[in-house]
Structure formats: structure tokens, C-alpha cells
Design a protein around this motif. Structure first.
Motif, PDB file in Angstrom:
ATOM      1  N   GLN A  94      -2.347  -6.163   1.728  1.00 47.85           N
ATOM      2  CA  GLN A  94      -0.966  -6.059   2.207  1.00 47.85           C
ATOM      3  C   GLN A  94      -0.502  -7.374   2.829  1.00 47.85           C
ATOM      4  N   PHE A  95      -1.381  -8.026   3.581  1.00 47.98           N
ATOM      5  CA  PHE A  95      -1.015  -9.315   4.159  1.00 47.98           C
ATOM      6  C   PHE A  95      -0.858 -10.375   3.070  1.00 47.98           C
ATOM      7  N   THR A 100       3.654  -6.438   4.768  1.00 45.81           N
ATOM      8  CA  THR A 100       3.679  -6.058   6.170  1.00 45.81           C
ATOM      9  C   THR A 100       4.984  -6.547   6.799  1.00 45.81           C
ATOM     10  N   GLU A 101       5.306  -6.016   7.978  1.00 46.46           N
ATOM     11  CA  GLU A 101       6.475  -6.484   8.731  1.00 46.46           C
ATOM     12  C   GLU A 101       5.995  -6.969  10.094  1.00 46.46           C
ATOM     13  N   ILE A 226       1.087  -0.220   6.041  1.00 49.92           N
ATOM     14  CA  ILE A 226       0.895   1.094   5.419  1.00 49.92           C
ATOM     15  C   ILE A 226      -0.554   1.501   5.622  1.00 49.92           C
ATOM     16  N   HIS A 227      -0.747   2.681   6.186  1.00 48.74           N
ATOM     17  CA  HIS A 227      -2.105   3.143   6.488  1.00 48.74           C
ATOM     18  C   HIS A 227      -2.924   3.219   5.197  1.00 48.74           C
ATOM     19  N   LYS A 233       3.519   4.827   7.204  1.00 45.26           N
ATOM     20  CA  LYS A 233       3.858   3.554   7.836  1.00 45.26           C
ATOM     21  C   LYS A 233       3.439   3.604   9.293  1.00 45.26           C
ATOM     22  N   ILE A 234       2.626   2.643   9.703  1.00 41.34           N
ATOM     23  CA  ILE A 234       2.152   2.556  11.084  1.00 41.34           C
ATOM     24  C   ILE A 234       2.882   1.404  11.765  1.00 41.34           C
TER      25      ILE A 234
END
Length: 260
Positions: A94-95, A100-101, A226-227, A233-234
Motif C-alpha cells: 500500500q505504501f 495510503t493517506e 486498508i486493514h 479503512k483504519i
């Protein structure tokens, strides 16, 4: 004036607490509020360091942890770990994919408004870690969005002016380049206060002498992922450290309640 040891090594000297502040934890993930000055793991950057986030968190929760991203040593805020290697692969991707945000808080020199900077950055090579790397890489895409949250003027002369202006900024990196936020703020001529590598030495000295500032005023305030198991979404928020809040109070900058 000679640089201090902290300036020469680009580190913070903030003392870490006996236990790390845990912001989120389940059976797969754990996130901490990393103090400024704490290395994520052992590094040649400081062979004399005795504390590292990986070891401290492992000892605190009693199990192995795996970091899935990084924060510079002088930066505080959200640092995410996973508890199994399968989750590590999912989160690291994801990174890499930039899904990611993230948002950061920073105090910068001068009054800066709102905007988006699309300014490619050359890869910064470490003399030891990257000594065999290809140093002919072209500049990499780097995009940062920024928004002013508050502004102030401090009645202390730095240079030719009788007072000094500063802005509390929200910085949102849309890419993940090394020292991206610090280098982008320098490019905009609004360097982050306390930045000993990309900042303004005169302002750093003033903050050290008048406000006893011993760190970089950059804080990773928010992270969402995202878990890896549930797909939910965490969202993780990290409150500012007491030292950061104290400096904001000293220079009359008001921070929104969700960051305090």
C-alpha cells in the motif's frame, strides 16, 4: 557559531518516555506515537544509540513487530507496525502503491498560504547504505499539498527585521520521497523550523535560545490504511507532543483540538 552534535547528525535530543504511546492495536496491527529523536531501528546513522522503536515496542507488547514504513528520526507521530509477515507484505505494498493517506503538521518560516507543489526530487544517497547504488537516477516525481492552519509574528529579530513570521501548516505528501516535506518546504523558501539539514540555521538558533527547542517541528498527525485482513479503512491520529504544543503556545499559534 559551531553546529551542535545534534545538528551535525540531523537528530533530535528529545528524551523518550519509558513506554511508547500506543494509538491503535489489534491482533495484526499496532501503531505508536513515535517521539522525536527515536530511531525506528538500528542504523549506522548513530551507532551509539541504545533505544529503537522496534525493540521498545517489542518489549512493551511482548511480541515481534515489523515496521511497514519509516519516519525520519527527528519527526514525531504515527508509526505503523504489523505483527506478522503476511500483513507486512500487504501493508508495504500500500505504501509502495501510494494508496495510503497521510498528513503532517509543521511550523515553517514565513507566512505561507495554500497550494500544491509538483517538484521532482533527486534521490538522496546515503554514503554507506547506498555506496553501491546507481547514482545516475533521474529526479523522482514528488508532490505535496499544503494548507495554512494559523499564522503568527514573533517580536524577535532574526536578520534585518524586527520581528519574525511563522505558519502552522498541514502538509499532505502525495508521494513518498526521502525527506520530501522538508525538501519541498525549503524549495518554497519556507523551511521547517528545527530542520538542521534543509532549514534556516538562524531561525533554528533563535528557537533554541528563546524557546529551548531541541527538535524538528514536523509531526505525522494522521495515517489511514486498508486493514490487510478485514479490508476496512483504519484511521489513526497522533496528538502533538508536549514539547511541540509548548512551542506553539510560546509563539501564539493555536492548533485545532483534534491535534492536541
Amino acid at each position: 557559531m559551531l553546529a551542535t552534535v545534534a545538528e551535525q547528525q540531523d537528530i533530535s535530543v528529545e528524551v523518550t518516555s519509558p513506554e511508547l504511546e500506543i494509538l491503535y492495536q489489534d491482533e495484526y496491527l499496532v501503531a505508536i506515537n513515535k517521539p522525536s529523536g527515536l530511531l525506528v531501528h538500528r542504523s549506522w546513522l548513530d551507532t551509539n544509540a541504545t533505544e529503537f522503536a522496534v525493540q521498545k515496542l517489542r518489549d512493551q507488547i511482548g511480541q515481534h513487530v515489523y515496521p511497514v514504513h519509516r519516519l525520519d528520526r527527528p519527526t514525531s507521530g504515527v508509526l505503523l507496525f504489523v505483527l506478522d509477515k503476511d500483513s507486512a507484505r500487504h501493508l508495504m505494498q500500500q505504501f509502495i502503491d501510494q494508496t495510503t493517506e497521510k498528513s503532517y503538521l509543521a511550523v515553517v518560516r514565513g507566512h505561507l498560504g495554500e497550494g500544491r507543489l509538483d517538484y521532482p526530487l533527486k534521490y538522496q544517497y546515503d554514503k554507506i547504505a547506498d555506496k553501491k547504488a546507481d547514482i545516475t537516477k533521474p529526479p523522482q516525481e514528488a508532490v505535496t499539498e499544503y494548507r495554512c492552519l494559523a499564522q503568527t509574528e514573533v517580536p524577535i529579530a532574526v536578520g534585518p527585521y524586527a520581528s519574525s513570521r511563522y505558519s502552522l501548516m498541514e502538509l499532505i505528501p502525495k508521494t513518498g520521497r526521502k525527506h520530501q516535506l522538508r525538501r519541498h518546504m525549503k524549495h518554497l523558501r519556507h523551511p521547517i523550523v528545527g530542520d538542521t539539514s534543509h532549514g534556516d540555521g538562524k531561525h533554528n538558533i533563535m528557537f533554541r535560545e528563546h524557546f529551548n527547542l531541541q527538535r524538528l517541528l514536523l509531526h505525522a498527525a494522521y495515517l489511514s490504511v486498508i486493514h490487510p485482513k478485514t479490508g476496512d479503512k483504519i484511521e489513526i491520529n497522533a496528538p502533538l507532543t508536549s514539547e511541540f504544543l509548548s512551542v506553539l503556545s510560546d509563539i501564539n499559534l493555536t492548533v485545532e483540538s483534534q491535534y492536541a
